[in-house]
Design a protein around this motif. Structure first.
Motif, PDB file in Angstrom:
ATOM      1  N   ASN A   1      -4.056   9.608   4.051  1.00  0.00           N
ATOM      2  CA  ASN A   1      -5.251   9.874   3.231  1.00  0.00           C
ATOM      3  C   ASN A   1      -6.518   9.390   3.931  1.00  0.00           C
ATOM      4  O   ASN A   1      -7.543  10.064   3.921  1.00  0.00           O
ATOM      5  N   PHE A   2      -6.437   8.240   4.529  1.00  0.00           N
ATOM      6  CA  PHE A   2      -7.592   7.684   5.244  1.00  0.00           C
ATOM      7  C   PHE A   2      -8.010   8.591   6.399  1.00  0.00           C
ATOM      8  O   PHE A   2      -9.184   8.894   6.579  1.00  0.00           O
TER       9      PHE A   2
ATOM     10  N   ILE B   1       0.838  -1.188   0.000  1.00  0.00           N
ATOM     11  CA  ILE B   1       0.000   0.000   0.000  1.00  0.00           C
ATOM     12  C   ILE B   1       0.874   1.239   0.000  1.00  0.00           C
ATOM     13  O   ILE B   1       2.022   1.208   0.413  1.00  0.00           O
ATOM     14  N   ASN B   2       0.296   2.287  -0.487  1.00  0.00           N
ATOM     15  CA  ASN B   2       0.973   3.572  -0.540  1.00  0.00           C
ATOM     16  C   ASN B   2       1.417   3.983   0.854  1.00  0.00           C
ATOM     17  O   ASN B   2       0.729   3.717   1.841  1.00  0.00           O
ATOM     18  N   SER B   3       2.508   4.688   0.927  1.00  0.00           N
ATOM     19  CA  SER B   3       2.964   5.164   2.237  1.00  0.00           C
ATOM     20  C   SER B   3       2.036   6.243   2.776  1.00  0.00           C
ATOM     21  O   SER B   3       1.929   6.451   3.976  1.00  0.00           O
ATOM     22  N   ASP B   4       1.327   6.933   1.881  1.00  0.00           N
ATOM     23  CA  ASP B   4       0.385   7.984   2.290  1.00  0.00           C
ATOM     24  C   ASP B   4      -1.010   7.435   2.583  1.00  0.00           C
ATOM     25  O   ASP B   4      -1.906   8.199   2.899  1.00  0.00           O
ATOM     26  N   HIS B   5      -1.157   6.145   2.482  1.00  0.00           N
ATOM     27  CA  HIS B   5      -2.488   5.549   2.636  1.00  0.00           C
ATOM     28  C   HIS B   5      -3.128   5.899   3.978  1.00  0.00           C
ATOM     29  O   HIS B   5      -4.284   6.317   4.035  1.00  0.00           O
ATOM     30  N   GLN B   6      -2.384   5.744   5.036  1.00  0.00           N
ATOM     31  CA  GLN B   6      -2.939   6.008   6.364  1.00  0.00           C
ATOM     32  C   GLN B   6      -3.277   7.486   6.512  1.00  0.00           C
ATOM     33  O   GLN B   6      -4.318   7.840   7.048  1.00  0.00           O
TER      34      GLN B   6
END
Length: 178
Positions: free
Chosen positions: A31-32, A24-29
């Motif tokens: 962004n969520f 998963i993208n490192s920015d996923h958390q």
């Protein structure tokens, strides 16, 4: 318990290359969390307005249909009066059906005028019925009632006769032209 763990390990080995192992993208958390904290606009609930509009519409329709009907129930009338009204009402309804069947662009104005005149007769008849209910039956009121009903029938018959004469005149004129 050990035997079960071995079964799981074998199962994982068997499907080892079939797993979805995409990172998963490192920015996923981040962004969520941003989406979670973002204030969502309040949804407007128009249910109340829809219900109110439906009620108004239904009331309007019921008033429209109730105003077009004449009072058919004689609470204080004798059987003879009720029977007379029924017979004449059937005759009038039949004449109205015949009149509406003759509807055409050429006859539209005549029929509309006739229906307007019938509304006048109907309002007069309603007054007579109210008088019967208020004061009871007497010869003058019964005579007025029967006279109104006879007038309506003869009026409708006259209108139908005029329409037929117009149609016959048009047909003979068309035949002469051909």
């Amino acid at each position: 318990m050990r035997k079960e763990n071995n079964n799981f390990e074998e199962l994982f080995k068997k499907f080892e290359n079939q797993w979805d192992i995409q990172e998963i993208n490192s920015d996923h958390q981040l962004n969520f969390l941003n989406k979670l904290n973002k204030k969502q606009p309040k949804k407007k609930n128009h249910t109340g307005w829809a219900i109110a509009a439906s009620i108004v519409l239904l009331l309007g329709i019921s008033v429209f249909y109730n105003n077009n009907e004449k009072p058919k129930e004689f609470k204080f009338a004798s059987k003879e009066t009720k029977r007379t009204d029924s017979i004449f009402s059937i005759l009038i309804d039949n004449e109205l059906i015949k009149l509406k069947e003759k509807s055409s662009p050429e006859n539209k104005q005549i029929i509309n005028d006739a229906l307007r005149q019938m509304k006048v007769f109907d309002s007069d008849y309603e007054k007579i019925i109210k008088e019967v209910q208020k004061n009871g039956e007497n010869k003058q009121i019964i005579y007025a009632m029967i006279s109104n009903l006879q007038t309506r029938i003869s009026f409708l018959q006259t209108v139908l006769q005029r329409i037929e004469e117009n149609e016959n005149l048009k047909n003979t004129t068309d035949e002469k032209i051909l």
